[in-house]
Design a protein around this motif. Structure first.
Motif, short mmCIF file in Angstrom:
data_model
loop_
_atom_site.label_atom_id
_atom_site.label_comp_id
_atom_site.label_asym_id
_atom_site.label_seq_id
_atom_site.Cartn_x
_atom_site.Cartn_y
_atom_site.Cartn_z
N ARG A 253 47.66 32.35 43.71
CA ARG A 253 47.51 33.64 44.16
C ARG A 253 46.14 34.23 43.28
O ARG A 253 46.35 34.00 42.04
N ALA A 254 45.43 34.96 43.96
CA ALA A 254 44.48 35.63 42.98
C ALA A 254 43.97 37.03 43.78
O ALA A 254 44.38 37.03 45.21
N ALA A 255 43.30 37.85 42.99
CA ALA A 255 42.80 39.24 43.68
C ALA A 255 41.76 39.58 43.01
O ALA A 255 41.58 38.95 41.78
N GLU A 256 40.76 40.47 43.56
CA GLU A 256 39.48 40.75 42.81
C GLU A 256 39.36 42.24 43.26
O GLU A 256 39.39 42.86 44.05
N ASN A 257 38.95 43.05 41.83
CA ASN A 257 38.44 44.38 42.19
C ASN A 257 37.05 44.25 41.57
O ASN A 257 36.69 43.69 40.60
N ILE A 258 36.26 45.14 42.33
CA ILE A 258 34.65 45.20 41.88
C ILE A 258 34.47 46.75 41.97
O ILE A 258 35.09 47.61 42.45
N ALA A 259 33.60 47.01 41.28
CA ALA A 259 32.90 48.13 40.96
C ALA A 259 31.44 48.39 40.65
O ALA A 259 30.87 47.20 40.12
N PHE A 260 30.98 49.36 40.78
CA PHE A 260 29.38 49.66 40.42
C PHE A 260 29.10 51.12 40.00
O PHE A 260 29.47 51.83 40.59
N GLY A 261 28.42 50.97 38.98
CA GLY A 261 28.00 52.31 38.33
C GLY A 261 27.75 52.43 36.80
O GLY A 261 27.77 51.29 36.01
N GLY A 262 27.40 53.66 36.61
CA GLY A 262 27.07 53.80 34.95
C GLY A 262 28.34 54.10 34.35
O GLY A 262 28.47 55.29 33.84
N MET A 263 29.27 52.95 34.01
CA MET A 263 30.56 53.22 33.39
C MET A 263 30.66 52.17 32.59
O MET A 263 30.37 51.04 32.52
N LYS B 143 47.50 36.49 34.28
CA LYS B 143 46.19 36.45 33.61
C LYS B 143 45.08 37.31 34.32
O LYS B 143 45.26 37.47 35.76
N PHE B 144 43.92 37.56 33.84
CA PHE B 144 42.63 37.97 34.26
C PHE B 144 41.63 37.58 33.57
O PHE B 144 41.40 37.40 32.49
N GLY B 145 40.59 38.18 34.20
CA GLY B 145 38.90 37.92 33.61
C GLY B 145 38.30 38.83 34.29
O GLY B 145 38.12 39.51 35.32
N LEU B 146 37.38 39.46 33.43
CA LEU B 146 36.74 40.73 33.35
C LEU B 146 35.11 40.48 33.11
O LEU B 146 34.96 40.04 32.03
N ALA B 147 34.27 40.73 33.92
CA ALA B 147 33.09 40.76 33.53
C ALA B 147 31.97 41.81 34.11
O ALA B 147 32.36 42.51 35.43
N TYR B 148 30.78 41.89 33.75
CA TYR B 148 29.83 42.70 34.45
C TYR B 148 28.48 42.27 33.99
O TYR B 148 28.01 41.52 33.30
N VAL B 149 27.29 42.67 35.00
CA VAL B 149 26.28 42.35 34.84
C VAL B 149 25.44 43.80 35.16
O VAL B 149 25.60 44.36 36.05
N ARG B 150 24.58 44.05 34.28
CA ARG B 150 23.67 45.29 34.47
C ARG B 150 22.70 45.26 35.62
O ARG B 150 22.38 44.13 35.85
N GLU B 151 22.31 46.21 36.34
CA GLU B 151 21.41 46.13 37.51
C GLU B 151 20.13 45.90 37.04
O GLU B 151 19.90 45.99 35.46
N GLY C 155 18.28 49.28 33.82
CA GLY C 155 19.32 50.32 33.97
C GLY C 155 20.54 50.15 33.31
O GLY C 155 20.88 49.22 32.65
N ASP C 156 21.22 51.32 33.34
CA ASP C 156 22.44 51.43 32.57
C ASP C 156 23.81 51.37 33.45
O ASP C 156 24.76 51.02 32.98
N ARG C 157 23.52 51.19 34.86
CA ARG C 157 24.42 50.65 35.62
C ARG C 157 24.92 49.43 35.81
O ARG C 157 24.15 48.38 35.55
N ARG C 158 26.13 48.97 35.94
CA ARG C 158 26.68 47.81 36.05
C ARG C 158 27.26 47.41 37.26
O ARG C 158 28.18 48.23 37.90
N TYR C 159 27.56 46.13 37.72
CA TYR C 159 28.25 45.54 38.79
C TYR C 159 29.50 44.90 37.84
O TYR C 159 29.14 43.95 37.00
N TRP C 160 30.70 45.44 38.10
CA TRP C 160 31.77 44.87 37.59
C TRP C 160 32.78 44.00 38.36
O TRP C 160 32.83 44.23 39.68
N ALA C 161 33.47 43.09 37.94
CA ALA C 161 34.29 42.19 38.68
C ALA C 161 35.45 42.00 37.60
O ALA C 161 35.40 41.51 36.62
N LEU C 162 36.65 42.11 38.31
CA LEU C 162 38.06 41.86 37.54
C LEU C 162 38.68 40.93 38.51
O LEU C 162 38.71 41.19 39.73
N VAL C 163 39.12 39.55 38.08
CA VAL C 163 39.87 38.55 38.85
C VAL C 163 40.86 38.63 38.19
O VAL C 163 41.21 38.27 37.14
#
Length: 161
Positions: free
Chosen positions: A102-112, A138-146, A150-158
């Motif tokens: 079982r797994a889930a994913e949260n994503i986000a985008f912005g200057g945070m 368990k979890f894994g978190l990562a981001y990549v800047r646009e 820019g300062d905005r990031r694409y975030w993903a949490l698994v």
């Protein structure tokens, strides 16, 4: 010949040694911007779960690799999505990335920063439900800047078990 060091010099040497040790403990084999972000998210994840009487989650390299892959995809595509433009949905990406169960994913985008993204997810019922799911350990978190510096990031949490 004896070498005499000042207190400031000794503190600087000690701090340098601690930084080296910290890098060894939190280092990741994942390459790319935002790799190693799981370590920066530990305190936020643990605090959120503790507030609801849930056990802590531990960072996981496989889940972080899956999160980083999705963050990179979203940054290159310039959009947030759980499905890639070539049709790879979340379940397919997890299976191909070696995430079992079982797994889930949260994503986000912005200057945070990390604090803000966790706050946003905790204030969203669906994202909060993922983070507080007692089935996950368990979890894994990562981001990549646009692109374009820019300062905005694409975030993903698994999250997984």
């Amino acid at each position: 010949m004896a070498i005499r060091m000042t207190g400031a010099a000794l503190r600087a040497i000690a701090l340098g040694g601690l930084l080296v040790l910290a890098a060894c403990q939190t280092g990741s084999k994942i390459t790319g911007e935002g790799s190693g972000a799981s370590q920066s998210g530990v305190a936020y994840m643990q605090a959120a779960r503790a507030e609801y009487g849930l056990p802590p989650l531990r960072p996981d390299a496989t889940l972080e690799a899956a999160a980083l892959q999705q963050a990179k995809y979203m940054a290159s595509a310039g959009r947030m999505s759980h499905t890639t433009s070539w049709g790879r949905d979340f379940a397919t990406r997890m299976r191909e990335g070696g995430v079992n169960g079982r797994a889930a994913e949260n994503i986000a985008f912005g200057g945070m920063d990390t604090a803000k993204v966790f706050s946003m997810w905790m204030n969203s019922p669906g994202h909060r439900r993922n983070m507080l799911n007692p089935a996950y350990s368990k979890f894994g978190l990562a981001y990549v800047r646009e692109g374009g510096g820019g300062d905005r990031r694409y975030w993903a949490l698994v999250l997984g078990n």
